[in-house]
Design an enzyme around this catalytic site. Structure first.
Site, PDB file in Angstrom:
ATOM      1  N   GLY A 586       0.825  -1.197   0.000  1.00 46.55           N
ATOM      2  CA  GLY A 586       0.000   0.000   0.000  1.00 46.55           C
ATOM      3  C   GLY A 586       0.856   1.242   0.000  1.00 46.55           C
ATOM      4  CE  LYS A 587       3.286   6.033  -3.894  1.00 44.50           C
ATOM      5  NZ  LYS A 587       3.087   7.404  -3.434  1.00 44.50           N
ATOM      6  CE  LYS A 592       5.908   3.405  -3.816  1.00 45.83           C
ATOM      7  NZ  LYS A 592       6.857   3.174  -4.890  1.00 45.83           N
ATOM      8  CB  VAL A 593       2.660  -0.528   3.556  1.00 46.84           C
ATOM      9  CG1 VAL A 593       2.677  -1.748   4.471  1.00 46.84           C
ATOM     10  CG2 VAL A 593       2.238   0.706   4.334  1.00 46.84           C
ATOM     11  CG  ASP A 702      -6.270   9.994  11.076  1.00 46.25           C
ATOM     12  OD1 ASP A 702      -7.382  10.374  10.625  1.00 46.25           O
ATOM     13  OD2 ASP A 702      -5.261   9.858  10.363  1.00 46.25           O
TER      14      ASP A 702
END
Ligand SMILES: *[C@@H]1O[C@H](CO)[C@@H](O)[C@H](O)[C@H]1NC(C)=O
Ligand SMILES: *[C@@H]1O[C@H](CO)[C@@H](O)[C@H](O)[C@H]1NC(C)=O
Ligand SMILES: *[C@@H]1O[C@H](CO)[C@@H](O)[C@H](O)[C@H]1NC(C)=O
Ligand SMILES: *[C@@H]1O[C@H](CO)[C@@H](O)[C@H](O)[C@H]1NC(C)=O
Ligand SMILES: *[C@@H]1O[C@H](CO)[C@@H](O)[C@H](O)[C@H]1NC(C)=O
Ligand SMILES: *[C@@H]1O[C@H](CO)[C@@H](O)[C@H](O)[C@H]1NC(C)=O
Ligand SMILES: *[C@@H]1O[C@H](CO)[C@@H](O)[C@H](O)[C@H]1NC(C)=O
Ligand SMILES: *[C@@H]1O[C@H](CO)[C@@H](O)[C@H](O)[C@H]1NC(C)=O
Ligand SMILES: *[C@@H]1O[C@H](CO)[C@@H](O)[C@H](O)[C@H]1NC(C)=O
Ligand SMILES: *[C@@H]1O[C@H](CO)[C@@H](O)[C@H](O)[C@H]1NC(C)=O
Length: 881
Positions: A586-587, A592-593, A702
């Protein structure tokens, strides 16, 4: 910090100070003394490789003896074959300089085996002291019983004194004295010292104990087997990178025990001999079985009636250490490892790999002022004083050194030396600068020795000196003006006769010098002293520099491990784990991940990009919070990297990524109504934990579907703590200068007042619940205008249109009653004023009622389980190796 609630109990200390590891492994943090072997000899132990040296450099008294011939070849450790025996003097001491001096933490171990060394056939009993403080009594049952006494402490001076005291019950002796440097950050307590009660290794098949080189700190782990348990083991290495500061050896951690009957839970009972004594207990866990994906091992850890750790999951091939935050004691100490509630077959019974119990030792005796002690040690060493000067100079009162008078000790101040008489003691050389540090001294008698050189100026600066006698030496030069002045005004009685080359004035000195033609000698002396001083300063500077370096590395500078580190990874390891950043999961704003694998387990690696909007502060916040919190519904941090520009966080892998993707229809299947209810409850429980179980409470700030991750079983876990804040209990409300969070989920009250509290999270969760119910985004275009989901749902609910509210993709597959209830809860959470919103606990209660139809109390659901009690007091047999 009070914030370290129940979770601080888990110590994931990870000081990757390689320096320490290297030192410990190469024995430079070790001192290993085999008492009684020939002077200045040494050998390497065959089994452990430890280098033992003779005790001749560490002790002035006693005699060397060997154990009786009949025991010499019985397979005892070599270091037990000789002893130093102390037939003379009531107290005899070893004086050992610790590997790195004061302020560091050491394990100090003494071992005793009588072995009938004196042919009396009577094993003695005597007392053991560490410096001025009572350590323990040593009682040997017979010739071959081995007694180990171990203490963990931070010495206040650079040397430690280990003393044996005669109790008129046989001659004291010592077989082995060992000192091991430990990490400061392990075995942390507010007590002066910890004495080992037991250190057990569970689940092994052998009967041998493990120590160095298996244990880099050379702790001795004794094998133990519990009743009615199964043994588990793995051939893989546990915690290869030493991420757990305690670093129990892999050989110890790779075996564990678990109840034979899977529905049983485990209780470890410890009955202190002295109910008034206090203990610290360290439980070490590591999963040794590779669990099938539909299985978990999870248990609560109770200490008597209080929950020590909730839902603890031992990690596969990683060591986690759970310790008692405060000392425990009483008639019985009860640790209980219990599965959470009736969870069916998918939750495996608890395990335990190893355990340590230490008894608190508070040092009640106050030693002599350390500056006085250091000075006396230097004086003793410099002149090789032939007196029974051992242990602390002044304390205990009955044992003070010959020739010394000290101020009385009380509970608060250290004894000071007020009088020192070392006349007629064959002292040679100059008057040592160490005398200048005896700042309380009133009487000093150095007469009748062979002292040479000048009378140093510093003697004139000793403020309380009233008597000084240097008669009958070979002193030269002139008497310092200050001394003469004090002598003249009557405040000092000064005796300096019978020093042929000593002068009262400079003129006399000149004539004497000429007469003797010894013009040159002062210069070399001065340059020698200057040389020594320069050398001292260099060493000091180097040491300071070194210390600073360590502090920077160890205490959370921008690089390297943070203070509260759980698992620290080097950047090179991160590259390895992610297979050179092969697969992007992911991003986000941070970077990034990536997908990664550690010891066969999948992980998600979030790499902070250089130009990241989410800066270092957020990274810190995230690490700080994840270190402290531990809950099934919060993502857990596997580790982090913080090396130069490379900052990365490593999380447990969540197969199904985030709730947001599901709701947006990016996945191949849609979540069922039941799954949605369960996910909502999971998320609320995670937040409830942050709000209620953390002290001070943590506000996530969050909460949104993208930050709710789902694992392969669709269990939800809250992630992304970068914006989270803790709030002190008194000031529950915090004014924040910048608005942080995500539009649509942001508490409108916070938006206008900048005040944030737990109710802000309640609002955000309400929005998430609305999305879960409707499948619509938080802010949707409604005809031509954008409208918030809460307005939309409340409008429709007012019209009684529940069908219009629930996600159309579910068709009819949902329960109308629970849909109504969910919508009401969600709308209550999104009330514009925080006072009207429920608390997170109320939300959890309501959601539980929807999910389970009743409120369950997990912890009290254990009635059907049968207790498996393990009595830690039952005797174990140590095996010679
Ligand atoms: C060995 O050392 C002890 C204590 O330091 C001393 O008394 C003894 O004389 C020494 N023996 C030899 C043979 O040097
Ligand atoms: C341990 O304590 C000593 C002395 O206070 C200090 O110099 C050293 O940096 C500490 N080490 C760690 C790893 O904190
Ligand atoms: C590990 O377990 C196997 C059987 O389960 C056993 O044969 C072996 O001896 C065990 N190894 C150790 C070190 O306990
Ligand atoms: C310990 O193990 C050795 C070898 O496996 C065996 O000979 C011995 O009997 C065992 N001792 C005990 C007390 O079990
Ligand atoms: C395990 O314990 C439960 C409860 O005592 C008992 O009903 C069951 O029979 C036991 N199972 C085995 C395999 O012993
Ligand atoms: C130990 O604690 C557990 C849980 O609190 C309790 O069920 C058990 O009865 C206790 N055991 C003893 C022997 O008191
Ligand atoms: C777990 O999955 C395996 C197959 O992968 C299956 O045989 C087993 O019955 C499952 N166990 C449970 C408790 O669901
Ligand atoms: C030391 O303190 C204790 C209590 O704090 C007191 O009972 C005792 O008398 C004190 N001893 C001395 C020598 O002051
Ligand atoms: C005197 O004591 C100080 C502080 O304890 C120490 O730094 C200094 O080296 C000592 N001086 C001498 C000459 O021993
Ligand atoms: C010197 O003596 C006075 C009076 O006895 C005392 O108060 C003071 O503490 C002493 N100074 C030192 C350095 O011990």
């Amino acid at each position: 910090m009070a914030m370290l609630s129940s979770l601080s109990l888990i110590s994931f200390t990870s000081f990757a100070l390689l320096l320490f590891l290297v030192h410990a492994q190469d024995q430079s943090g070790f001192i290993s003394i085999d008492c009684g072997i020939p002077n200045d000899s040494s050998y390497n132990d065959e089994t452990t490789g430890i280098k033992y040296v003779s005790d001749s450099a560490f002790v002035d008294s006693g005699t060397s003896k060997s154990i009786a011939a009949e025991f010499q070849s019985s397979g005892f450790d070599k270091h037990l074959l000789n002893v130093r025996s102390f037939p003379e003097g009531k107290r005899n001491c070893y004086d050992v300089r610790t590997p790195r001096g004061k302020g560091f933490k050491y394990l100090i171990r003494t071992r005793f085996m009588y072995g009938n060394y004196d042919d009396l056939g009577a094993a003695p009993e005597f007392d053991l002291y560490l410096g001025v403080n009572f350590w323990d009594s040593v009682k040997l049952d017979d010739a071959t019983s081995i007694v180990n006494k171990e203490m963990i402490t931070i010495p206040v001076s650079d040397t430690v004194q280990v003393c044996v005291v005669d109790k008129n019950s046989g001659t004291p002796f010592l077989s082995v004295l060992e000192i091991r440097l430990l990490l400061n950050t392990t075995y942390e307590t507010s007590s002066d010292a910890l004495m080992l009660v037991r250190r057990s290794d569970f689940g092994g098949n052998g009967n041998l104990s493990f120590r160095y080189k298996d244990d880099i700190y050379d702790r001795i782990w004794t094998p133990r087997t519990l009743a009615d348990t199964n043994k588990l083991n793995t051939s893989l290495t546990i915690d290869q990178g030493f991420h757990n500061g305690y670093q129990p050896p892999s050989t110890v951690m790779s075996t564990a025990e678990t109840p034979q009957n899977e529905s049983h839970y485990m209780t470890l009972i410890f009955r202190p001999v002295d109910p008034n004594a206090k203990f610290y207990v360290y439980l070490h866990f590591a999963e040794v079985e590779e669990l099938k994906t539909n299985l978990t091992r999870e248990f609560h850890i109770w200490l008597d009636e209080s929950l020590l750790v909730r839902s603890f999951k031992p990690r596969y091939l990683f060591t986690d250490t759970v310790s008692t935050p405060n000392p425990v004691g009483g008639i019985m100490v009860n640790f209980s490892l219990q599965q959470p509630g009736k969870t069916g077959d998918s939750v495996l019974p608890p395990i335990i790999n190893a355990l340590e119990i230490y008894q608190v030792n508070e040092f009640l005796q106050i030693p002599t002022d350390s500056q006085d002690v250091d000075a006396m040690m230097k004086i003793k060493a410099k002149y090789r004083v032939k007196k029974n000067w051992q242990g602390d100079p002044c304390v205990p009162v009955g044992y003070s050194w010959e020739g010394l008078d000290c101020t009385q000790t009380d509970n608060t101040t250290n004894s000071r030396i007020v009088s020192l008489n070392i006349s007629f003691s064959e002292l040679r050389g100059e008057i040592d600068p160490a005398f200048s540090n005896l700042t309380s001294i009133e009487k000093l008698d150095l007469s009748g020795n062979d002292l040479t050189g000048e009378i140093p100026d510093f003697l004139g600066n000793l403020p309380n000196l009233t008597e000084l006698n240097v008669e009958g030496n070979k002193l030269t030069g002139i008497i310092p003006a200050k001394l003469l002045e004090r002598s003249n005004n009557g405040s000092l009685s000064l005796r300096f006769g019978r020093n042929p080359d000593l002068c009262l004035s400079a003129s006399c000195q000149n004539t004497k010098k000429k007469k003797k033609k010894k013009n040159g000698y002062i210069i070399p002396l001065v340059s020698l002293i200057v040389g020594i001083i320069i050398a001292l300063f260099t060493v000091l500077a180097l040491f300071r520099h070194f210390k600073k370096k360590q502090q920077r590395g160890g205490l959370g500078g921008r690089n390297g491990p943070l203070e509260i580190a759980k698992r620290y990874f080097k950047y090179s390891e991160v590259v390895n784990i992610t297979n050179n950043f092969e697969r992007v999961l992911g991003k986000g704003g941070f970077g990034k991940v990536y997908h990664g694998v550690i010891n066969g387990e999948q992980v998600a690696v979030k790499v902070l990009s250089q130009e990241s909007a989410q800066g270092y502060k957020e990274f810190r916040a995230e690490v700080d919070i994840l270190m402290r919190v531990h809950h099934t519904n919060l993502t857990s941090l596997v580790g982090y990297c913080n090396e130069g520009n490379h900052v990365a966080l490593i999380y447990e892998y969540m197969a199904n990524e985030n709730l947001g993707d599901f709701l947006a229809g990016k996945r191949s299947f849609i979540l069922s109504w039941e799954e949605r209810l369960k996910i909502s409850l999971d998320a609320a429980q995670g937040l409830e934990y942050l709000h209620c179980n953390c002290k001070p409470p943590i506000v996530h700030r969050d909460v949104k579907p993208a930050n709710i991750l789902l694992n392969e079983k669709l269990q939800a876990k809250i992630a992304d703590f970068g914006l989270s804040r803790s709030f002190s209990v008194e000031g529950n409300v915090q004014v924040s200068t910048v608005v942080a969070g995500t539009i649509g989920y942001l508490d409108p009250e916070y938006y206008s007042t900048r005040q944030i509290d737990e109710k802000s999270d309640v609002y955000s969760l309400g929005v998430v619940l609305l999305e879960v119910i409707t499948g619509q985004p938080a802010i949707a275009s409604f005809k031509t205008e954008k409208r918030h989901i809460s307005d939309q749902v409340s409008l429709m609910l007012a019209k009684g249109d529940i069908k219009g509210i629930v996600d159309q993709r579910l068709k009819e597959r949902y329960d109308t009653g629970s849909a109504w209830k969910m919508s009401e809860i969600a709308l209550a959470c999104t009330e514009p004023t925080s006072a009207q919103r429920p608390t997170m606990s109320q939300v959890v209660m309501e959601l539980k009622q929807i999910v389970y139809g009743r409120v369950t109390n997990q912890e009290n659901d254990n009635d059907s389980s049968i207790l498996l009690t393990v009595d830690l007091n039952s005797e174990m047999v140590p095996q010679a190796r």
